[in-house]
Design an enzyme around this catalytic site. Structure first.
Site, PDB file in Angstrom:
ATOM      1  N   GLU A 166       0.674  -1.261  -0.078  1.00 38.14           N
ATOM      2  CA  GLU A 166       0.157   0.061   0.019  1.00 38.14           C
ATOM      3  C   GLU A 166       0.955   1.438  -0.034  1.00 38.14           C
ATOM      4  O   GLU A 166       0.754   2.113   1.008  1.00 38.14           O
ATOM      5  CB  GLU A 166      -1.008   0.093   1.302  1.00 38.14           C
ATOM      6  CG  GLU A 166      -1.979  -1.252   1.055  1.00 38.14           C
ATOM      7  CD  GLU A 166      -2.931  -0.984   2.335  1.00 38.14           C
ATOM      8  OE1 GLU A 166      -2.962  -0.039   2.901  1.00 38.14           O
ATOM      9  OE2 GLU A 166      -3.882  -1.790   2.365  1.00 38.14           O
ATOM     10  N   GLU A 362      -5.213  -8.751   1.249  1.00 39.21           N
ATOM     11  CA  GLU A 362      -5.774  -8.270   2.588  1.00 39.21           C
ATOM     12  C   GLU A 362      -7.305  -8.130   2.428  1.00 39.21           C
ATOM     13  O   GLU A 362      -7.594  -7.371   1.326  1.00 39.21           O
ATOM     14  CB  GLU A 362      -5.201  -7.016   3.232  1.00 39.21           C
ATOM     15  CG  GLU A 362      -3.721  -7.336   3.722  1.00 39.21           C
ATOM     16  CD  GLU A 362      -3.324  -5.647   4.416  1.00 39.21           C
ATOM     17  OE1 GLU A 362      -4.212  -4.979   4.595  1.00 39.21           O
ATOM     18  OE2 GLU A 362      -2.322  -5.518   4.265  1.00 39.21           O
TER      19      GLU A 362
HETATM   20  C1  FCB Z   1      -4.304  -1.863   5.600  1.00 38.65           C
HETATM   21  C2  FCB Z   1      -2.819  -2.122   6.113  1.00 38.65           C
HETATM   22  C3  FCB Z   1      -2.548  -3.367   7.100  1.00 38.65           C
HETATM   23  C4  FCB Z   1      -4.038  -3.261   8.302  1.00 38.65           C
HETATM   24  C5  FCB Z   1      -5.185  -3.101   7.621  1.00 38.65           C
HETATM   25  C6  FCB Z   1      -6.309  -2.957   8.599  1.00 38.65           C
HETATM   26  O1  FCB Z   1      -4.156  -0.531   5.074  1.00 38.65           O
HETATM   27  O2  FCB Z   1      -2.046  -2.569   5.125  1.00 38.65           O
HETATM   28  O3  FCB Z   1      -1.399  -3.079   7.620  1.00 38.65           O
HETATM   29  O4  FCB Z   1      -3.595  -2.226   8.947  1.00 38.65           O
HETATM   30  O5  FCB Z   1      -5.289  -1.810   6.556  1.00 38.65           O
END
Ligand code: FCB
Length: 455
Positions: A166, A362
């Site tokens: 990110e 994620e």
């Molecule tokens: C993302 C991050 C991760 C975590 C989630 C909830 O932006 O990559 O580390 O904090 O959010």
């Protein structure tokens, strides 16, 4: 027979990040990172929480891997802490730091769990920040050196390498609105950081490829940006602007199209983009084999030609864009729950950037769950969230998107950046006083999903 069966060889796993779980902030020669500094700066992190101890995963990794195995995970995405490998960010490699990831990798492989490495999940060595951090072009070169050092030790066992997690957050939250480390608030710095992060990705990807890395990628948090009113031209223009600053500014150069003209024009109104040099866009376009997609919630925007928009984390949107407050069911982070956004996002990436295999690196939610007296945490809201998003992912696959896997965020409750420990994202509950791990109902549910390869 599952109603929603996933493709054969679909990768099921979970993700974490070094600073959020490892603790052991001073062990074995680890140097300080920008998150050590930031979390010690009064007012930056909820109640002054730090990652000093976190989930103590550094010492408990073997038990944590055993737990992953019990849950049937096929893959585990973790990040390497740069300050453990090069405590000053450059120069000699600290072998004791590499030893930890060596042990972790072997423990995973022993259990048949495929390690997926992220090289940079936000914990920049503080000494690099002292020299400007991501606003300094040299940091991009240092990232590539560090990547090679890690690959040198682990490359014989790790197949999948992700350069950055990110970069949008690193640049806009770290250097733009200051909500994340290093806490700077400067539009020019934010855009310089975007470019140097991308350049670092390209240099690292090229170096890793030369060193023999097989599967290379980057993880973004691309946004599903939607207009408040699809019939409003002003709202559609706001979508175009935010999409440019969030998605196309990364995806276009990564896939060889260079920075989009409209984005460069917007940036140039705030800062002269002299940091973009000849040849950089070619470096950034180093071929990748996988794009990691992190998705949590959609973004709804409205155009404000009257100049009264609140703007968001995007430099130059102040006045011009209104970011709508989330509605409907929300997670404990206040994030909107809209699984359809994931289908839209995956289809959009597939349509506009064809030929790029995708993985959800994620997805998950914070929910206010509590450990029962001795029993499991019953987190039905998390199960509903995950179930909905897996169906949404399945829908995208059914419509032809090349989605290779799904990694839940997160294996463990952990240090949620500026929110400290108050937001719990784990499918496994962590009691921070005792470090006891308790699988929540969602962990058992996920175990079942994996074993059936579907819902
Ligand atoms: C993302 C991050 C991760 C975590 C989630 C909830 O932006 O990559 O580390 O904090 O959010």
């Amino acid at each position: 027979m599952s109603e929603f069966r996933f493709p054969e060889n679909f990768v099921w796993g979970a993700a974490t990040a070094a600073y959020q779980i490892e603790g052991a902030a001073h062990d074995d020669g680890r140097g300080p990172s920008i998150w050590d500094t930031f979390s010690r700066t009064p007012g930056k992190v909820h109640r002054g929480h730090t990652g000093d101890v976190a989930c103590d995963h550094y010492h408990r990794y073997a038990d944590d891997v055993a737990l992953m195995s019990e849950l049937g995970l096929r893959a585990y995405r973790f990040s390497v802490a740069w300050p453990r490998i090069q405590p000053d960010g450059t120069g000699p490699v600290n072998p004791r730091g590499l030893d930890f990831y060596d042990r972790l990798t072997d423990a995973l492989l022993d259990r048949g769990i495929d390690p997926i490495v992220t090289l940079y999940h936000w914990d920049l060595p503080q000494s690099l920040q002292d020299r400007g951090g991501w606003t300094n072009r040299d940091t991009a070169e240092h990232l590539a050196d560090y990547a090679v050092a890690v690959h040198h030790r682990l490359g014989d066992r790790i197949r999948t390498w992700t350069t950055l997690n990110e970069p949008w957050c690193s640049a806009y939250l770290g250097y733009g609105n200051g909500v994340h480390a290093p806490g700077e608030r400067d539009a020019g710095a934010a855009f310089a950081a975007v470019h140097h992060l991308l350049l670092g990705h390209g240099l690292a990807a090229r170096a890793l490829r030369a060193a023999g890395a097989r599967t290379l990628g980057i993880t973004l948090n691309p946004a599903d940006v939607q207009p408040a009113d699809p019939d409003s031209a002003a709202d559609r223009a706001a979508v175009r602007l935010v999409d440019g600053l969030h998605n196309r500014i990364f995806l276009d150069p990564l896939t060889g199209a260079g920075y989009p003209d409209d984005v460069l024009e917007h940036v140039s109104r705030l800062v002269a983009p002299t940091f973009v040099r000849d040849g950089d866009e070619k470096t950034i376009a180093a071929p990748i084999d996988l794009l990691g997609v992190n998705y949590y919630a959609p973004t709804y925007v409205a155009g404000r030609p009257d100049g009264a928009g609140g703007g968001g984390a995007y430099p130059g949107t102040e006045g011009a864009v209104e970011f709508l407050p989330p509605t409907g069911p929300l997670t404990d982070s206040g994030w909107m729950i809209e699984a359809a956004g994931l289908t839209r996002l995956l289809e959009r990436i597939d349509r506009d950037y064809p030929g790029l295999p995708l993985m959800i690196t994620e997805n998950g939610g914070a929910f206010p769950d509590r450990a029962g007296a001795d029993g499991p945490v019953v987190d039905s809201d998390r199960i509903a969230y995950l179930d909905g998003h897996l169906r949404a992912a399945h829908r995208a696959i059914a419509r032809g998107v090349d989605l290779r896997g799904y990694l839940v965020w997160s294996l463990l409750d952990n240090f949620e950046w500026a929110e400290g420990y108050r937001k719990r994202f784990g499918i496994v509950h962590v009691d921070y006083l005792t470090q006891r791990r308790t699988p929540k109902s969602s962990a058992r549910w996920y175990q079942e999903v994996i074993s059936r390869n579907g819902l």
